[in-house]
Scaffold this motif. Structure first.
Motif, PDB file in Angstrom:
ATOM      1  N   ILE A 147       0.836  -1.204   0.000  1.00 36.83           N
ATOM      2  CA  ILE A 147       0.000   0.000   0.000  1.00 36.83           C
ATOM      3  C   ILE A 147       0.872   1.255   0.000  1.00 36.83           C
ATOM      4  CG2 ILE A 147      -1.607   1.351   1.414  1.00 36.83           C
ATOM      5  CD1 ILE A 147      -2.934  -1.272   2.184  1.00 36.83           C
ATOM      6  N   TRP A 148       1.928   1.244   0.814  1.00 36.14           N
ATOM      7  CA  TRP A 148       2.837   2.388   0.863  1.00 36.14           C
ATOM      8  C   TRP A 148       3.501   2.623  -0.496  1.00 36.14           C
ATOM      9  CZ3 TRP A 148       8.197   2.573   0.290  1.00 36.14           C
ATOM     10  CH2 TRP A 148       8.782   3.815   0.575  1.00 36.14           C
ATOM     11  N   ALA A 149       3.985   1.545  -1.125  1.00 41.77           N
ATOM     12  CA  ALA A 149       4.635   1.683  -2.436  1.00 41.77           C
ATOM     13  C   ALA A 149       3.622   2.116  -3.492  1.00 41.77           C
ATOM     14  CB  ALA A 149       5.307   0.373  -2.829  1.00 41.77           C
ATOM     15  N   GLY A 150       2.402   1.618  -3.391  1.00 42.08           N
ATOM     16  CA  GLY A 150       1.368   2.045  -4.333  1.00 42.08           C
ATOM     17  C   GLY A 150       1.036   3.516  -4.174  1.00 42.08           C
ATOM     18  N   TRP A 151       1.004   3.971  -2.927  1.00 42.38           N
ATOM     19  CA  TRP A 151       0.766   5.394  -2.670  1.00 42.38           C
ATOM     20  C   TRP A 151       1.878   6.241  -3.286  1.00 42.38           C
ATOM     21  CZ3 TRP A 151      -3.351   7.536  -0.035  1.00 42.38           C
ATOM     22  CH2 TRP A 151      -3.264   8.891   0.225  1.00 42.38           C
ATOM     23  N   ARG A 152       3.111   5.802  -3.099  1.00 42.17           N
ATOM     24  CA  ARG A 152       4.245   6.527  -3.686  1.00 42.17           C
ATOM     25  C   ARG A 152       4.210   6.466  -5.213  1.00 42.17           C
ATOM     26  NH1 ARG A 152       8.659   7.825  -0.149  1.00 42.17           N
ATOM     27  NH2 ARG A 152       9.339   8.857  -2.048  1.00 42.17           N
ATOM     28  N   PHE A 153       3.720   5.359  -5.772  1.00 40.39           N
ATOM     29  CA  PHE A 153       3.581   5.225  -7.230  1.00 40.39           C
ATOM     30  C   PHE A 153       2.631   6.277  -7.777  1.00 40.39           C
ATOM     31  CE2 PHE A 153       0.793   3.374 -10.529  1.00 40.39           C
ATOM     32  CZ  PHE A 153       1.691   3.332 -11.580  1.00 40.39           C
ATOM     33  N   TYR A 154       1.470   6.409  -7.145  1.00 39.43           N
ATOM     34  CA  TYR A 154       0.484   7.377  -7.643  1.00 39.43           C
ATOM     35  C   TYR A 154       0.892   8.819  -7.359  1.00 39.43           C
ATOM     36  CZ  TYR A 154      -2.734   3.699  -8.880  1.00 39.43           C
ATOM     37  OH  TYR A 154      -3.313   2.608  -9.471  1.00 39.43           O
ATOM     38  N   ALA A 155       1.764   9.036  -6.372  1.00 33.46           N
ATOM     39  CA  ALA A 155       2.212  10.386  -6.059  1.00 33.46           C
ATOM     40  C   ALA A 155       3.452  10.796  -6.845  1.00 33.46           C
ATOM     41  CB  ALA A 155       2.498  10.494  -4.563  1.00 33.46           C
ATOM     42  N   ALA A 156       4.051   9.857  -7.570  1.00 36.74           N
ATOM     43  CA  ALA A 156       5.304  10.152  -8.279  1.00 36.74           C
ATOM     44  C   ALA A 156       5.058  11.101  -9.447  1.00 36.74           C
ATOM     45  CB  ALA A 156       5.934   8.861  -8.778  1.00 36.74           C
ATOM     46  N   SER A 157       6.000  12.005  -9.640  1.00 35.90           N
ATOM     47  CA  SER A 157       5.887  12.949 -10.758  1.00 35.90           C
ATOM     48  C   SER A 157       6.840  12.592 -11.900  1.00 35.90           C
ATOM     49  CB  SER A 157       6.161  14.369 -10.261  1.00 35.90           C
ATOM     50  OG  SER A 157       7.458  14.425  -9.706  1.00 35.90           O
ATOM     51  N   GLU A 158       7.824  11.755 -11.613  1.00 31.90           N
ATOM     52  CA  GLU A 158       8.767  11.336 -12.650  1.00 31.90           C
ATOM     53  C   GLU A 158       8.515   9.877 -13.009  1.00 31.90           C
ATOM     54  OE1 GLU A 158      12.765  12.130 -11.491  1.00 31.90           O
ATOM     55  OE2 GLU A 158      12.263  14.112 -10.707  1.00 31.90           O
ATOM     56  N   VAL A 159       8.815   9.545 -14.244  1.00 34.67           N
ATOM     57  CA  VAL A 159       8.517   8.198 -14.748  1.00 34.67           C
ATOM     58  C   VAL A 159       9.364   7.139 -14.048  1.00 34.67           C
ATOM     59  CG1 VAL A 159       8.554   6.724 -16.796  1.00 34.67           C
ATOM     60  CG2 VAL A 159       7.804   9.091 -16.993  1.00 34.67           C
ATOM     61  N   LEU A 160      10.638   7.408 -13.862  1.00 34.25           N
ATOM     62  CA  LEU A 160      11.515   6.419 -13.258  1.00 34.25           C
ATOM     63  C   LEU A 160      11.089   6.089 -11.824  1.00 34.25           C
ATOM     64  CD1 LEU A 160      13.970   4.652 -13.675  1.00 34.25           C
ATOM     65  CD2 LEU A 160      15.389   6.514 -12.833  1.00 34.25           C
ATOM     66  N   ILE A 161      10.703   7.087 -11.069  1.00 36.98           N
ATOM     67  CA  ILE A 161      10.235   6.845  -9.701  1.00 36.98           C
ATOM     68  C   ILE A 161       8.907   6.088  -9.719  1.00 36.98           C
ATOM     69  CG2 ILE A 161       9.456   7.990  -7.588  1.00 36.98           C
ATOM     70  CD1 ILE A 161      11.511  10.175  -8.199  1.00 36.98           C
ATOM     71  N   ALA A 162       8.033   6.420 -10.660  1.00 31.29           N
ATOM     72  CA  ALA A 162       6.752   5.717 -10.776  1.00 31.29           C
ATOM     73  C   ALA A 162       6.971   4.249 -11.119  1.00 31.29           C
ATOM     74  CB  ALA A 162       5.875   6.389 -11.826  1.00 31.29           C
ATOM     75  N   VAL A 163       7.915   3.961 -12.011  1.00 31.24           N
ATOM     76  CA  VAL A 163       8.216   2.569 -12.362  1.00 31.24           C
ATOM     77  C   VAL A 163       8.790   1.834 -11.152  1.00 31.24           C
ATOM     78  CG1 VAL A 163       9.718   1.106 -13.772  1.00 31.24           C
ATOM     79  CG2 VAL A 163       8.515   3.006 -14.821  1.00 31.24           C
ATOM     80  N   LYS A 164       9.696   2.484 -10.445  1.00 32.65           N
ATOM     81  CA  LYS A 164      10.321   1.879  -9.263  1.00 32.65           C
ATOM     82  C   LYS A 164       9.279   1.486  -8.222  1.00 32.65           C
ATOM     83  CE  LYS A 164      13.132   3.364  -5.373  1.00 32.65           C
ATOM     84  NZ  LYS A 164      13.937   4.464  -4.830  1.00 32.65           N
ATOM     85  N   TYR A 165       8.393   2.420  -7.881  1.00 32.88           N
ATOM     86  CA  TYR A 165       7.397   2.122  -6.855  1.00 32.88           C
ATOM     87  C   TYR A 165       6.246   1.271  -7.390  1.00 32.88           C
ATOM     88  CZ  TYR A 165       9.714   5.128  -3.545  1.00 32.88           C
ATOM     89  OH  TYR A 165      10.634   5.660  -2.679  1.00 32.88           O
ATOM     90  N   GLY A 166       5.947   1.377  -8.661  1.00 36.13           N
ATOM     91  CA  GLY A 166       4.880   0.558  -9.244  1.00 36.13           C
ATOM     92  C   GLY A 166       5.241  -0.913  -9.267  1.00 36.13           C
ATOM     93  N   ILE A 167       6.454  -1.218  -9.695  1.00 32.79           N
ATOM     94  CA  ILE A 167       6.908  -2.606  -9.704  1.00 32.79           C
ATOM     95  C   ILE A 167       7.029  -3.132  -8.278  1.00 32.79           C
ATOM     96  CG2 ILE A 167       8.861  -4.118 -10.264  1.00 32.79           C
ATOM     97  CD1 ILE A 167       9.234  -2.448 -12.806  1.00 32.79           C
ATOM     98  N   SER A 168       7.540  -2.297  -7.385  1.00 30.56           N
ATOM     99  CA  SER A 168       7.656  -2.711  -5.983  1.00 30.56           C
ATOM    100  C   SER A 168       6.285  -3.012  -5.383  1.00 30.56           C
ATOM    101  CB  SER A 168       8.345  -1.627  -5.158  1.00 30.56           C
ATOM    102  OG  SER A 168       9.644  -1.401  -5.629  1.00 30.56           O
ATOM    103  N   ALA A 169       5.313  -2.157  -5.649  1.00 31.40           N
ATOM    104  CA  ALA A 169       3.960  -2.384  -5.115  1.00 31.40           C
ATOM    105  C   ALA A 169       3.364  -3.670  -5.668  1.00 31.40           C
ATOM    106  CB  ALA A 169       3.068  -1.194  -5.446  1.00 31.40           C
ATOM    107  N   ALA A 170       3.543  -3.916  -6.946  1.00 36.14           N
ATOM    108  CA  ALA A 170       2.982  -5.130  -7.555  1.00 36.14           C
ATOM    109  C   ALA A 170       3.633  -6.385  -6.985  1.00 36.14           C
ATOM    110  CB  ALA A 170       3.160  -5.080  -9.069  1.00 36.14           C
ATOM    111  N   VAL A 171       4.945  -6.370  -6.854  1.00 35.88           N
ATOM    112  CA  VAL A 171       5.654  -7.542  -6.328  1.00 35.88           C
ATOM    113  C   VAL A 171       5.278  -7.791  -4.865  1.00 35.88           C
ATOM    114  CG1 VAL A 171       7.934  -8.427  -5.716  1.00 35.88           C
ATOM    115  CG2 VAL A 171       7.557  -7.434  -7.964  1.00 35.88           C
ATOM    116  N   LEU A 172       5.207  -6.737  -4.074  1.00 35.74           N
ATOM    117  CA  LEU A 172       4.838  -6.901  -2.664  1.00 35.74           C
ATOM    118  C   LEU A 172       3.405  -7.422  -2.516  1.00 35.74           C
ATOM    119  CD1 LEU A 172       6.480  -3.688  -1.206  1.00 35.74           C
ATOM    120  CD2 LEU A 172       7.088  -6.050  -0.626  1.00 35.74           C
ATOM    121  N   ALA A 173       2.499  -6.921  -3.340  1.00 38.45           N
ATOM    122  CA  ALA A 173       1.106  -7.393  -3.278  1.00 38.45           C
ATOM    123  C   ALA A 173       1.013  -8.858  -3.688  1.00 38.45           C
ATOM    124  CB  ALA A 173       0.227  -6.527  -4.163  1.00 38.45           C
ATOM    125  N   LEU A 174       1.754  -9.253  -4.711  1.00 39.42           N
ATOM    126  CA  LEU A 174       1.742 -10.662  -5.134  1.00 39.42           C
ATOM    127  C   LEU A 174       2.363 -11.570  -4.082  1.00 39.42           C
ATOM    128  CD1 LEU A 174       2.610 -10.364  -8.910  1.00 39.42           C
ATOM    129  CD2 LEU A 174       0.458 -11.094  -7.905  1.00 39.42           C
TER     130      LEU A 174
END
Length: 114
Positions: free
Chosen positions: A58-85
């Motif tokens: 949830i924390w990584a997903g929150w950071r994903f949606y709050a990210a303004s740069e693509v690289l940070i969004a990818v970093k937190y998006g992949i992290s959120a998906a892996v942690l949820a799985l």
């Protein structure tokens, strides 16, 4: 296994397998039965790890949606998906234990009747 086969055959011949005296527990009763017995502490540890992973997702997903740069969004998006799985996989690891508890309960009922 021969013993249970004989008991099943005896119960079938008596017609006692069809009666409604066997109470099949519901999903929540089976889920809570995982936390009891000699191996109950393992379920507690798994659930603590699962809750931690879920909160981190949830924390990584929150950071994903709050990210303004693509690289940070990818970093937190992949992290959120892996942690949820991972959290989902750990939770689903307890399902075979629930099924085993259900089978053991049914065998105990057959032993009482036989």
């Amino acid at each position: 296994m021969d013993h249970f086969d004989r008991m099943l055959a005896k119960a079938e011949s008596n017609g006692s397998l069809e009666d409604d005296s066997f109470h099949d527990p519901g999903y929540f009763a089976l889920a809570l039965s995982v936390f009891s017995g000699r191996q109950g502490w393992v379920a507690y540890v798994l659930m603590a790890v699962q809750i931690t992973l879920f909160l981190a997702a949830i924390w990584a997903g929150w950071r994903f949606y709050a990210a303004s740069e693509v690289l940070i969004a990818v970093k937190y998006g992949i992290s959120a998906a892996v942690l949820a799985l991972m959290a989902l996989q750990i939770k689903l690891a307890l399902m075979p234990v629930m099924q085993a508890n259900r089978i053991l309960l049914a065998l105990r009922q057959i032993e009482r009747r036989g």
